[in-house]
Design an enzyme around this catalytic site. Structure first.
Site, PDB file in Angstrom:
ATOM      1  N   ASP A  44       4.028  -4.907 -37.152  1.00 31.03           N
ATOM      2  CA  ASP A  44       4.439  -4.055 -36.036  1.00 31.03           C
ATOM      3  C   ASP A  44       3.546  -4.253 -34.810  1.00 31.03           C
ATOM      4  O   ASP A  44       2.396  -4.684 -34.924  1.00 31.03           O
ATOM      5  CB  ASP A  44       4.354  -2.579 -36.446  1.00 31.03           C
ATOM      6  CG  ASP A  44       5.469  -2.147 -37.382  1.00 31.03           C
ATOM      7  OD1 ASP A  44       6.220  -3.024 -37.849  1.00 31.03           O
ATOM      8  OD2 ASP A  44       5.579  -0.945 -37.645  1.00 31.03           O
ATOM      9  N   HIS A 189      -0.022  -4.924 -39.006  1.00 29.46           N
ATOM     10  CA  HIS A 189       0.047  -5.004 -37.544  1.00 29.46           C
ATOM     11  C   HIS A 189      -0.639  -6.288 -37.076  1.00 29.46           C
ATOM     12  O   HIS A 189      -1.776  -6.541 -37.485  1.00 29.46           O
ATOM     13  CB  HIS A 189      -0.639  -3.790 -36.905  1.00 29.46           C
ATOM     14  CG  HIS A 189       0.010  -2.481 -37.236  1.00 29.46           C
ATOM     15  ND1 HIS A 189      -0.187  -1.869 -38.453  1.00 29.46           N
ATOM     16  CD2 HIS A 189       0.861  -1.701 -36.527  1.00 29.46           C
ATOM     17  CE1 HIS A 189       0.523  -0.729 -38.477  1.00 29.46           C
ATOM     18  NE2 HIS A 189       1.164  -0.615 -37.328  1.00 29.46           N
TER      19      HIS A 189
END
Length: 224
Positions: A44, A189
């Site tokens: 993400d 991430h």
């Protein structure tokens, strides 16, 4: 009695808003059924300056991943987004701004966020985007309504690394490998060096245990 019921309802609603796995406001895929030794690595908040190192590792270990991209980041790093696509990974929508106030946005504002990012994604991939992950995994009635309007498949996770919160690489790594099982969706991430270090160890672990990583689109195919 009514007070207890009200508090219980409010508590459940708050829990449902912050835990996408509960499917409280909308339906999300947080794992998938497969007979193969497959998991989905997802990243993400990118693309960022760290994403090329993530891509280098994925290429080295022959793994595929899905990148839930912020629209503003796509505008800042278009060449990296193009590389993600060129190397056979999947790009998907993670809103345009990833605002901390996202939970307070109305339906129309959310749709605008989604559409801005979808336009950018289509320019890169050449096809319409159908996948979405809400920032922070937060859902509410407005987000649910906007998602229905856009006809998205919402993607959650069942292995949360907490790599944006935890500082110790070993703790992050153990959180992941202790839960890895076929059909799992891992949340990472592509925003820090510590995640890159954890990722390399994770990929070594996956090779040793004969796991492969597939994109979310492939997961949906396997699920069917």
């Amino acid at each position: 009695m009514y007070v207890v019921l009200l508090l219980g309802f409010l508590g459940m609603t708050a829990w449902g808003a912050f835990d996408i796995r509960l499917n409280y406001f909308l339906s999300a895929i947080s794992s998938f059924k497969t007979n193969e030794n497959s998991i989905a690595l997802t990243f993400d908040d990118g693309p960022t300056a760290f994403t090329p190192q993530v891509l280098d590792l994925l290429a080295r270990y022959q793994m595929k991943a899905t990148f839930f991209c912020i629209g503003k980041q796509l505008e800042s790093y278009p060449e990296i987004a193009q590389r993600i696509q060129a190397e056979g990974h999947q790009l998907a929508n993670h809103t345009y701004s990833h605002s901390n106030q996202m939970g307070f946005f109305g339906t129309q504002k959310l749709i605008e966020e989604f559409e801005q990012t979808d336009i950018l994604l289509e320019k890169i991939t050449g096809k319409k985007n159908n996948f979405f992950r809400p920032p922070f995994g937060v859902t509410n009635p407005h987000i649910a309504q906007a998602v229905r309007k856009m006809k998205y498949q919402v993607i959650g996770w069942n292995i949360r690394s907490l790599d944006t919160v935890i500082e110790e690489e070993e703790v992050i790594y153990q959180r992941i490998v202790s839960k890895v099982n076929k059909g799992g969706i891992v949340l990472l991430h592509d925003t820090s060096l510590k995640t890159i270090a954890v990722l390399e160890r994770l990929l070594v672990f996956m090779k040793e245990k004969k796991y492969k990583s597939v994109t979310i689109a492939e997961c949906i195919s396997l699920k069917k």
